[in-house]
Design a protein around this motif. Structure first.
Motif, PDB file in Angstrom:
ATOM      1  N   GLY A 100      30.883 -64.576 -21.739  1.00 15.09           N
ATOM      2  CA  GLY A 100      31.102 -63.158 -21.454  1.00 15.09           C
ATOM      3  C   GLY A 100      32.288 -62.923 -20.535  1.00 15.09           C
ATOM      4  N   GLU A 101      32.436 -63.768 -19.518  1.00 11.37           N
ATOM      5  CA  GLU A 101      33.561 -63.569 -18.598  1.00 11.37           C
ATOM      6  C   GLU A 101      34.896 -63.846 -19.289  1.00 11.37           C
ATOM      7  OE1 GLU A 101      34.397 -66.810 -15.462  1.00 11.37           O
ATOM      8  OE2 GLU A 101      32.227 -66.929 -15.792  1.00 11.37           O
ATOM      9  N   PHE A 102      34.930 -64.783 -20.225  1.00 13.66           N
ATOM     10  CA  PHE A 102      36.167 -65.045 -20.969  1.00 13.66           C
ATOM     11  C   PHE A 102      36.465 -63.898 -21.927  1.00 13.66           C
ATOM     12  CE2 PHE A 102      34.371 -69.489 -20.399  1.00 13.66           C
ATOM     13  CZ  PHE A 102      34.979 -69.648 -19.171  1.00 13.66           C
ATOM     14  N   HIS A 103      35.423 -63.342 -22.527  1.00 20.93           N
ATOM     15  CA  HIS A 103      35.611 -62.196 -23.426  1.00 20.93           C
ATOM     16  C   HIS A 103      36.135 -60.978 -22.673  1.00 20.93           C
ATOM     17  CE1 HIS A 103      32.491 -64.037 -26.406  1.00 20.93           C
ATOM     18  NE2 HIS A 103      33.652 -64.674 -26.410  1.00 20.93           N
ATOM     19  N   MET A 104      35.888 -60.929 -21.365  1.00 19.74           N
ATOM     20  CA  MET A 104      36.378 -59.808 -20.550  1.00 19.74           C
ATOM     21  C   MET A 104      37.779 -60.065 -19.983  1.00 19.74           C
ATOM     22  SD  MET A 104      34.171 -57.472 -20.828  1.00 19.74           S
ATOM     23  CE  MET A 104      34.736 -56.360 -19.563  1.00 19.74           C
ATOM     24  N   GLY A 105      38.359 -61.233 -20.229  1.00 18.53           N
ATOM     25  CA  GLY A 105      39.740 -61.463 -19.832  1.00 18.53           C
ATOM     26  C   GLY A 105      40.004 -62.641 -18.924  1.00 18.53           C
ATOM     27  N   THR A 106      38.964 -63.257 -18.351  1.00 21.06           N
ATOM     28  CA  THR A 106      39.169 -64.443 -17.529  1.00 21.06           C
ATOM     29  C   THR A 106      39.624 -65.589 -18.427  1.00 21.06           C
ATOM     30  OG1 THR A 106      37.457 -63.764 -15.979  1.00 21.06           O
ATOM     31  CG2 THR A 106      38.031 -66.094 -15.981  1.00 21.06           C
ATOM     32  N   ALA A 107      40.627 -66.343 -17.980  1.00 20.93           N
ATOM     33  CA  ALA A 107      41.134 -67.460 -18.775  1.00 20.93           C
ATOM     34  C   ALA A 107      40.114 -68.594 -18.808  1.00 20.93           C
ATOM     35  CB  ALA A 107      42.452 -67.967 -18.198  1.00 20.93           C
ATOM     36  N   ALA A 108      39.865 -69.137 -19.989  1.00 22.97           N
ATOM     37  CA  ALA A 108      38.982 -70.296 -20.122  1.00 22.97           C
ATOM     38  C   ALA A 108      39.652 -71.493 -19.448  1.00 22.97           C
ATOM     39  CB  ALA A 108      38.707 -70.594 -21.597  1.00 22.97           C
ATOM     40  N   PRO A 109      38.914 -72.257 -18.614  1.00 17.74           N
ATOM     41  CA  PRO A 109      39.531 -73.330 -17.845  1.00 17.74           C
ATOM     42  C   PRO A 109      39.821 -74.618 -18.621  1.00 17.74           C
ATOM     43  CG  PRO A 109      37.198 -73.215 -17.354  1.00 17.74           C
ATOM     44  CD  PRO A 109      37.522 -72.044 -18.250  1.00 17.74           C
ATOM     45  N   THR A 110      39.181 -74.796 -19.780  1.00 19.86           N
ATOM     46  CA  THR A 110      39.353 -76.016 -20.565  1.00 19.86           C
ATOM     47  C   THR A 110      39.383 -75.685 -22.055  1.00 19.86           C
ATOM     48  OG1 THR A 110      36.974 -76.372 -20.832  1.00 19.86           O
ATOM     49  CG2 THR A 110      38.013 -77.348 -18.850  1.00 19.86           C
ATOM     50  N   PRO A 111      39.881 -76.620 -22.871  1.00 17.68           N
ATOM     51  CA  PRO A 111      39.815 -76.393 -24.325  1.00 17.68           C
ATOM     52  C   PRO A 111      38.375 -76.209 -24.810  1.00 17.68           C
ATOM     53  CG  PRO A 111      41.320 -78.190 -23.838  1.00 17.68           C
ATOM     54  CD  PRO A 111      40.627 -77.846 -22.551  1.00 17.68           C
ATOM     55  N   GLU A 112      37.431 -76.982 -24.256  1.00 11.51           N
ATOM     56  CA  GLU A 112      36.042 -76.831 -24.682  1.00 11.51           C
ATOM     57  C   GLU A 112      35.501 -75.448 -24.341  1.00 11.51           C
ATOM     58  OE1 GLU A 112      31.522 -78.608 -24.165  1.00 11.51           O
ATOM     59  OE2 GLU A 112      33.203 -79.775 -23.368  1.00 11.51           O
ATOM     60  N   ALA A 113      35.803 -74.955 -23.153  1.00 11.61           N
ATOM     61  CA  ALA A 113      35.347 -73.610 -22.774  1.00 11.61           C
ATOM     62  C   ALA A 113      35.942 -72.563 -23.704  1.00 11.61           C
ATOM     63  CB  ALA A 113      35.713 -73.310 -21.325  1.00 11.61           C
ATOM     64  N   LEU A 114      37.216 -72.723 -24.073  1.00 14.59           N
ATOM     65  CA  LEU A 114      37.825 -71.767 -25.003  1.00 14.59           C
ATOM     66  C   LEU A 114      37.165 -71.868 -26.372  1.00 14.59           C
ATOM     67  CD1 LEU A 114      39.844 -69.575 -25.674  1.00 14.59           C
ATOM     68  CD2 LEU A 114      41.444 -71.380 -26.337  1.00 14.59           C
ATOM     69  N   MET A 115      36.937 -73.088 -26.852  1.00 10.85           N
ATOM     70  CA  MET A 115      36.313 -73.241 -28.164  1.00 10.85           C
ATOM     71  C   MET A 115      34.919 -72.619 -28.165  1.00 10.85           C
ATOM     72  SD  MET A 115      34.196 -74.819 -30.468  1.00 10.85           S
ATOM     73  CE  MET A 115      33.373 -75.781 -29.240  1.00 10.85           C
ATOM     74  N   ARG A 116      34.130 -72.862 -27.103  1.00  9.58           N
ATOM     75  CA  ARG A 116      32.800 -72.262 -27.017  1.00  9.58           C
ATOM     76  C   ARG A 116      32.887 -70.728 -26.998  1.00  9.58           C
ATOM     77  NH1 ARG A 116      28.438 -75.242 -25.924  1.00  9.58           N
ATOM     78  NH2 ARG A 116      28.696 -77.456 -25.480  1.00  9.58           N
ATOM     79  N   SER A 117      33.866 -70.196 -26.263  1.00  5.85           N
ATOM     80  CA  SER A 117      34.010 -68.738 -26.199  1.00  5.85           C
ATOM     81  C   SER A 117      34.443 -68.169 -27.545  1.00  5.85           C
ATOM     82  CB  SER A 117      34.987 -68.326 -25.096  1.00  5.85           C
ATOM     83  OG  SER A 117      36.324 -68.617 -25.440  1.00  5.85           O
ATOM     84  N   ARG A 118      35.226 -68.922 -28.285  1.00  2.03           N
ATOM     85  CA  ARG A 118      35.631 -68.472 -29.630  1.00  2.03           C
ATOM     86  C   ARG A 118      34.420 -68.497 -30.578  1.00  2.03           C
ATOM     87  NH1 ARG A 118      40.769 -68.003 -31.345  1.00  2.03           N
ATOM     88  NH2 ARG A 118      40.282 -69.042 -33.318  1.00  2.03           N
ATOM     89  N   TYR A 119      33.584 -69.523 -30.466  1.00  4.16           N
ATOM     90  CA  TYR A 119      32.354 -69.540 -31.266  1.00  4.16           C
ATOM     91  C   TYR A 119      31.520 -68.295 -30.947  1.00  4.16           C
ATOM     92  CZ  TYR A 119      27.679 -70.592 -32.883  1.00  4.16           C
ATOM     93  OH  TYR A 119      26.449 -70.492 -33.491  1.00  4.16           O
ATOM     94  N   SER A 120      31.322 -68.027 -29.660  1.00  2.80           N
ATOM     95  CA  SER A 120      30.543 -66.842 -29.256  1.00  2.80           C
ATOM     96  C   SER A 120      31.194 -65.559 -29.755  1.00  2.80           C
ATOM     97  CB  SER A 120      30.379 -66.800 -27.733  1.00  2.80           C
ATOM     98  OG  SER A 120      29.547 -67.856 -27.306  1.00  2.80           O
ATOM     99  N   ALA A 121      32.529 -65.540 -29.800  1.00  2.00           N
ATOM    100  CA  ALA A 121      33.236 -64.368 -30.324  1.00  2.00           C
ATOM    101  C   ALA A 121      32.968 -64.196 -31.820  1.00  2.00           C
ATOM    102  CB  ALA A 121      34.732 -64.481 -30.055  1.00  2.00           C
ATOM    103  N   TYR A 122      32.896 -65.299 -32.563  1.00  4.10           N
ATOM    104  CA  TYR A 122      32.523 -65.194 -33.980  1.00  4.10           C
ATOM    105  C   TYR A 122      31.106 -64.651 -34.096  1.00  4.10           C
ATOM    106  CZ  TYR A 122      36.549 -67.460 -36.170  1.00  4.10           C
ATOM    107  OH  TYR A 122      37.800 -67.733 -36.646  1.00  4.10           O
ATOM    108  N   VAL A 123      30.181 -65.143 -33.272  1.00  4.74           N
ATOM    109  CA  VAL A 123      28.793 -64.667 -33.300  1.00  4.74           C
ATOM    110  C   VAL A 123      28.749 -63.158 -33.066  1.00  4.74           C
ATOM    111  CG1 VAL A 123      26.555 -64.749 -32.111  1.00  4.74           C
ATOM    112  CG2 VAL A 123      27.800 -66.875 -32.579  1.00  4.74           C
ATOM    113  N   ALA A 124      29.519 -62.674 -32.091  1.00  2.36           N
ATOM    114  CA  ALA A 124      29.503 -61.260 -31.709  1.00  2.36           C
ATOM    115  C   ALA A 124      30.492 -60.409 -32.507  1.00  2.36           C
ATOM    116  CB  ALA A 124      29.803 -61.134 -30.218  1.00  2.36           C
TER     117      ALA A 124
END
Length: 159
Positions: free
Chosen positions: A48-72
Motif C-alpha cells: 500500500g505504501e508503494f502504491h501511494m508513491g513511496t519507492a520500493a527499496p528492493t527489486p523483490e519489494a517492487l515485484m511484490r507491489s506490482r503483483y499486488s497492483a495486478y490483484v487490485a
C-alpha cells in the motif's frame, strides 16, 4: 495458455498514483487487510505504501507491489514502475482472479536486480493458470523499475 495484458498508449507519474484508480472493477485492498503479495504484513504496511508513491527499496519489494497492483487492478502503478524503454504505454488488464504469489529467489547487485516468482490465477473461465517468470529490474534515480521478464516453461525445465 498464458494470458498477456492487452496493450493500448500513456505516460504516468508515480507521484500521482492512488490506490483507487483501477482498470477494472476490483476494490482496492483495505489498509488493515493482509497484503495480496503474501508478505504476512497488512496492505498499508507493505505494498500500500508503494502504491501511494513511496519507492520500493528492493527489486523483490517492487515485484511484490506490482503483483499486488495486478490483484487490485492498478494499471497506472504498473505503468509508472515499468522502465520507459519497455513499457507498453497504456495497459488494459484481463479480468483474472489472482490466487497467490511464490517468490522463488531475488538477487540484487548494484542497480540491477532479478526476481524469480510463480503467480497463480484463474482466468475468466475459471481455469487455473501459473505464471512462472524471471523478471529483470533496474534502479534509476533512486527508484526500482521493471524491465522485462522471461517466462519459465515448467514442463521443459530441468530439475
Amino acid at each position: 495458455i498464458l494470458l498477456v495484458p492487452r496493450v493500448v498508449v500513456c505516460a504516468y507519474d508515480i507521484t500521482n498514483a492512488t490506490p483507487n484508480h483501477h482498470s477494472h472493477a476490483v476494490p482496492a485492498p483495505k489498509p488493515s487487510a493482509a497484503c495480496p503479495c503474501g508478505s504476512n504484513e497488512t496492505y498499508a504496511d507493505c505494498c500500500g505504501e508503494f502504491h501511494m508513491g513511496t519507492a520500493a527499496p528492493t527489486p523483490e519489494a517492487l515485484m511484490r507491489s506490482r503483483y499486488s497492483a495486478y490483484v487490485a487492478g492498478l494499471s497506472d502503478y504498473l505503468l509508472a514502475t515499468w522502465h520507459p524503454s519497455t513499457a507498453p504505454g497504456e495497459l488494459e488488464l484481463w479480468p483474472v482472479k489472482w490466487l497467490g504469489l511464490d517468490v522463488r529467489r531475488a538477487e540484487q547487485q548494484g542497480d540491477a536486480g532479478m526476481v524469480e516468482f510463480v503467480a497463480r490465477h484463474r482466468d475468466s473461465t475459471g481455469r487455473a493458470q501459473r505464471l512462472h517468470e524471471v523478471s529483470r529490474f533496474v534502479r534509476m534515480d533512486g527508484r526500482w523499475l521493471y524491465i522485462d521478464g522471461q517466462i519459465v516453461d515448467d514442463e521443459h525445465a530441468s530439475s
